[in-house]
Design an enzyme around this catalytic site. Structure first.
Site, short mmCIF file in Angstrom:
data_model
loop_
_atom_site.label_atom_id
_atom_site.label_comp_id
_atom_site.label_asym_id
_atom_site.label_seq_id
_atom_site.Cartn_x
_atom_site.Cartn_y
_atom_site.Cartn_z
N LEU A 1 -17.45 100.67 -11.84
CA LEU A 1 -16.52 101.78 -12.07
C LEU A 1 -15.13 101.29 -12.46
CD1 LEU A 1 -17.42 104.19 -9.12
CD2 LEU A 1 -18.24 104.25 -11.48
N GLY A 2 -14.95 99.98 -12.52
CA GLY A 2 -13.64 99.43 -12.82
C GLY A 2 -13.32 99.48 -14.31
N TYR B 1 -5.17 85.05 -6.13
CA TYR B 1 -6.11 85.48 -7.18
C TYR B 1 -6.52 84.27 -8.03
CZ TYR B 1 -7.57 88.15 -11.36
OH TYR B 1 -8.25 88.68 -12.43
N LYS C 1 -10.09 82.40 -8.67
CA LYS C 1 -10.66 82.29 -10.02
C LYS C 1 -11.07 80.85 -10.32
CE LYS C 1 -10.79 86.50 -11.19
NZ LYS C 1 -12.09 87.15 -11.25
N1 SER Z 1 -5.19 91.25 -15.66
C1 SER Z 1 -5.30 90.41 -14.52
C2 SER Z 1 -4.19 90.64 -13.58
O1 SER Z 1 -3.12 90.96 -14.05
C3 SER Z 1 -5.31 88.98 -14.92
O2 SER Z 1 -6.59 88.50 -14.91
O3 SER Z 1 -4.36 90.48 -12.42
#
Ligand code: SER
Length: 333
Positions: free
Chosen positions: A10-11, A144, A148
């Site tokens: 749904l993202g 984040y 990754k």
């Molecule tokens: N669009 C993402 C973010 O801004 C980058 O992977 O977190």
């Protein structure tokens, strides 16, 4: 790629990918999943949809096995700004979810195809900022980014050790009109189009002069499909390919909008957290290896994307009864 399971369907990416794969493979060959099941949602209603919390391994495996999927596209994850607010939760969700997804792929059988996106966030401030090479130091300073870069290594591990056919890209900021992103640093480049139509003005939370890579969603979806169908004998890299369609700073996207809305006003209300994240990322990455190994070739540059966004969003606002100060049926190219 004949029967595909998508998490986080749904993202921002998932909703468009589910639609594309339902069209390409047939409605019954896409199992869209997400942690919630809203009413009146096209991804829920236009095909097979199941509720799945990716941290629930048993249910994950059950859905994959019952439906005999040959491909897992794992999109459920927190984006950069949200992850920075809740780092421990972000690690558990992003890495726990990925580990479950990879284990399910291994369990389903050797050769299972697997995609989970990486990001420009996998780089840190010590990487070369312009034309950032595919293979270089990766020392991210955000949670984040840490998830990754760890994810890339984990995906390579599952390929080398267990024969899971893992492939991935480092996405730049993705710009689209169907589903808004949530909690990302590059989201300003989506918000700006909404506000341009509604108010003819925008206050950017990212400061002028801050360059980041970006891409229109159509190119991002094409890239996933192309990479997943690529001849494996050509792939020197796997997890994850640099891809980008453009790199710009806020003044440039504002200028692109002003071509169509001359009295559009750009202002700034910089968010220190997201600005800090953006400062730690490259200005513009080098996508040569994606072009060489699987013919990556984006179609949208900044102005073409702006025109498309203004027309598509105008239509969406009209359908939803959202009031705007300006709207476009079409634009002269
Ligand atoms: N669009 C993402 C973010 O801004 C980058 O992977 O977190």
């Amino acid at each position: 790629m004949k029967k595909v399971m998508i998490t986080g369907a749904l993202g921002q990416i998932g909703s468009e990918l589910a639609e594309r794969l339902r069209r390409d493979l047939g409605v019954d060959n896409v199992i869209a999943t997400d942690i919630r099941k809203p009413e009146n949602n096209p991804t829920v209603e236009n095909g097979h949809f199941e509720i799945l919390d990716v941290q629930d391994y048993d249910k994950f495996l059950e859905i994959a096995k019952t439906n005999k999927v040959d491909t897992i596209i794992h999109l459920a994850a927190l984006l950069s700004a949200t992850a920075e607010q809740r780092p421990a939760f972000a690690w558990n969700l992003n890495m726990g979810g990925l580990m479950n997804a990879l284990e399910v792929a291994r369990e389903v059988g050797e050769g299972t195809k697997f995609f989970a996106p990486s990001s420009i966030a996998a780089y840190g401030p010590d990487a070369q900022p312009d034309n950032t090479p595919q293979d270089t130091v990766m020392h991210p300073t955000t949670m984040y980014g840490v998830t990754k870069v760890s994810g890339e290594m984990l995906e390579n591990y599952y390929h080398d050790k267990y024969g899971v056919d893992t492939r991935s890209v480092r996405f730049p900021g993705l710009i689209s009109y169907k589903v808004e992103p949530g909690g990302g640093t590059t989201d300003y480049a989506v918000d700006i189009y909404y506000e341009a139509l509604k108010n003819k003005s925008y206050k950017s939370f990212i400061d002028k002069g801050t360059y980041m890579d970006m891409m229109y969603m159509d190119d991002a979806i094409d890239a996933i499909v192309k990479l997943m169908n690529a001849d494996p004998s050509r792939l020197v890299h796997r997890n994850a390919f640099n891809i980008t369609a453009m790199a710009f700073e806020p003044e440039q996207i504002a200028a692109s909008i002003k071509r169509r809305i001359p009295d559009f006003e750009m202002g700034y209300d910089v968010d220190p957290v997201r600005q800090g994240i953006a400062n730690s990322w490259p200005n513009a990455i080098d996508a040569t290896d994606a072009k060489t190994e699987w013919d990556f070739s984006p179609n949208y540059d900044l102005d073409k994307m702006t025109d498309e966004m203004l027309v598509r969003l105008s239509k969406k606002f009209a359908e939803e009864g959202v009031e705007t100060k300006v709207s476009f049926d079409t634009v002269e190219s």
